[in-house]
Design a protein around this motif. Sequence first.
Motif, PDB file in Angstrom:
ATOM      1  N   GLY A 107       0.864  -1.115   0.022  1.00 59.49           N
ATOM      2  CA  GLY A 107       0.081   0.050  -0.091  1.00 59.49           C
ATOM      3  C   GLY A 107       0.988   1.233  -0.057  1.00 59.49           C
ATOM      4  O   GLY A 107       2.134   1.298   0.245  1.00 59.49           O
ATOM      5  N   TYR A 108       0.563   2.413  -0.186  1.00 62.44           N
ATOM      6  CA  TYR A 108       1.131   3.800  -0.276  1.00 62.44           C
ATOM      7  C   TYR A 108       1.640   4.091   1.239  1.00 62.44           C
ATOM      8  O   TYR A 108       0.970   3.738   2.188  1.00 62.44           O
ATOM      9  N   ASP A 109       2.625   4.639   1.081  1.00 64.37           N
ATOM     10  CA  ASP A 109       3.440   5.004   2.561  1.00 64.37           C
ATOM     11  C   ASP A 109       2.450   6.118   3.042  1.00 64.37           C
ATOM     12  O   ASP A 109       2.697   6.436   4.378  1.00 64.37           O
ATOM     13  N   VAL A 110       1.602   7.030   2.328  1.00 66.33           N
ATOM     14  CA  VAL A 110       0.751   7.874   2.851  1.00 66.33           C
ATOM     15  C   VAL A 110      -0.552   7.528   3.368  1.00 66.33           C
ATOM     16  O   VAL A 110      -1.367   8.330   3.874  1.00 66.33           O
ATOM     17  N   ALA A 111      -0.877   6.418   3.136  1.00 63.14           N
ATOM     18  CA  ALA A 111      -2.316   5.761   3.335  1.00 63.14           C
ATOM     19  C   ALA A 111      -2.329   5.628   4.988  1.00 63.14           C
ATOM     20  O   ALA A 111      -1.695   5.571   5.620  1.00 63.14           O
ATOM     21  N   THR A 112      -3.749   6.214   5.241  1.00 57.99           N
ATOM     22  CA  THR A 112      -4.323   5.949   6.549  1.00 57.99           C
ATOM     23  C   THR A 112      -4.377   4.278   6.747  1.00 57.99           C
ATOM     24  O   THR A 112      -4.823   3.628   6.139  1.00 57.99           O
ATOM     25  N   GLY A 113      -3.461   4.100   8.022  1.00 58.97           N
ATOM     26  CA  GLY A 113      -3.526   2.379   8.310  1.00 58.97           C
ATOM     27  C   GLY A 113      -2.311   1.946   7.683  1.00 58.97           C
ATOM     28  O   GLY A 113      -2.363   0.827   7.432  1.00 58.97           O
ATOM     29  N   SER A 114      -1.386   2.657   7.266  1.00 57.89           N
ATOM     30  CA  SER A 114      -0.335   2.162   6.437  1.00 57.89           C
ATOM     31  C   SER A 114       0.536   1.065   7.233  1.00 57.89           C
ATOM     32  O   SER A 114       1.340   0.188   6.447  1.00 57.89           O
ATOM     33  N   THR A 118       2.912  -4.713   4.683  1.00 61.02           N
ATOM     34  CA  THR A 118       4.266  -5.319   5.002  1.00 61.02           C
ATOM     35  C   THR A 118       5.181  -4.589   3.992  1.00 61.02           C
ATOM     36  O   THR A 118       6.330  -4.612   4.054  1.00 61.02           O
ATOM     37  N   GLU A 119       4.645  -3.913   2.799  1.00 63.33           N
ATOM     38  CA  GLU A 119       5.662  -3.102   1.811  1.00 63.33           C
ATOM     39  C   GLU A 119       4.873  -1.916   1.603  1.00 63.33           C
ATOM     40  O   GLU A 119       3.870  -1.744   1.313  1.00 63.33           O
ATOM     41  N   LYS A 120       5.506  -0.744   1.897  1.00 62.01           N
ATOM     42  CA  LYS A 120       5.023   0.683   1.743  1.00 62.01           C
ATOM     43  C   LYS A 120       5.604   1.139   0.174  1.00 62.01           C
ATOM     44  O   LYS A 120       6.918   1.173   0.223  1.00 62.01           O
ATOM     45  N   ILE A 121       4.671   1.445  -0.629  1.00 57.49           N
ATOM     46  CA  ILE A 121       5.039   2.080  -1.923  1.00 57.49           C
ATOM     47  C   ILE A 121       4.966   3.610  -1.721  1.00 57.49           C
ATOM     48  O   ILE A 121       4.122   4.283  -1.316  1.00 57.49           O
ATOM     49  N   HIS A 122       6.118   4.400  -2.295  1.00 59.93           N
ATOM     50  CA  HIS A 122       6.253   5.779  -2.193  1.00 59.93           C
ATOM     51  C   HIS A 122       5.176   6.380  -2.926  1.00 59.93           C
ATOM     52  O   HIS A 122       5.125   5.927  -4.273  1.00 59.93           O
ATOM     53  N   TYR A 123       4.366   7.347  -2.505  1.00 58.62           N
ATOM     54  CA  TYR A 123       3.095   7.963  -3.130  1.00 58.62           C
ATOM     55  C   TYR A 123       3.887   9.229  -3.714  1.00 58.62           C
ATOM     56  O   TYR A 123       4.032  10.332  -3.094  1.00 58.62           O
TER      57      TYR A 123
END
Length: 339
Positions: A107-114, A118-123
């Motif tokens: 999911g995106y690194d800026v998402a609520t509940g990020s 397990t992997e954060k994708i840079h928005y």
Amino acid sequence: MRILIIHTAFIGDIVLSTPLVKKIKESYPDSYLAYVTTPAGASILKNNPYINEIIEYDKRGAHKGLRGIYELGKRLRYENFNMVITPHRYLRSSFLSWLSRSPIRKGYDVATGSFFFTEKIHYDRTKHEVEKLLSFIDCPETNNKRYEIELFPDEKSKEKIANIWKSNNLENKKVVAVAPGSKWFTKQWPVEYFNEVVEEISKDKEIGIVVVGGKEEMSIPLSNKNFVDLRGATTLLDLAEVLRRSDIVITNDSSPIHIASASQNTKIIALFGPTVKEFGFFPWSKNSEVLEIKNLSCRPCGIHGGKKCPEGHFKCMREITPKKVIETVKKYLGKEIDG
């Protein structure tokens, strides 16, 4: 490889995700791809050959409240997905991703509940939304390829719209589709401007005009009746076929921009007022033109627009004149421009 996309945002956002769908299938050709979306999202994704299963998340009905999301999460957990991709940046979608218990949850690194991922994708806010979505899949064989928006009207939709074209003598005309609506008031070009454009271009008998929109757009008071009124009369895939058959689409910053981008032969004239291209939601189609008033200190005033102009003057829309839109239409159609 069992892969799941969770995206329950607006229709335009779902349409913009179709390049990602194809990239997934080309990167993992033997994968099973499922997609969780709203009932409206499911209707626009229907017939997509790259999606094996569409799961409707009815957050106002069957999946309402915490119990509803738990029940859907239980189903997803049962399906044993190897990877879950969640472009939607809201808490419910992030939580649903966690409920799937997939070992890989992107999911995106800026998402609520990020923290559920397990992997954060840079928005990357500098990129078009399609490019942001494509960044979820890192595959050397597909990373440098351009993916187009794709929608798949069925034969029923194609036949329905073909009959409308035939019965309204549009088959041998240049067709201009007009989409005057938007969920947000400040994203709507003034209705009197739309009326002026329809009045002027309808004088040319070689041009046919169709007006599109949902039932909510039926109340927009278009005074000139020299057009085929399809408001409230089409499904989303019917609309995709209407826009595919049209030569030009005149639209606010709303979902028709993205639906029309599925047709590379349709010229998109997009009217941007309170929002700007830099938000990343301008037409993905290369056959497009954004009309906007630059260098306004109050612009942009919000990512979604609003119920009224905060400054009271609405210059961002009012200074995009009907004359400019008419000239753009005539220029593209090779018509003589007055004055």
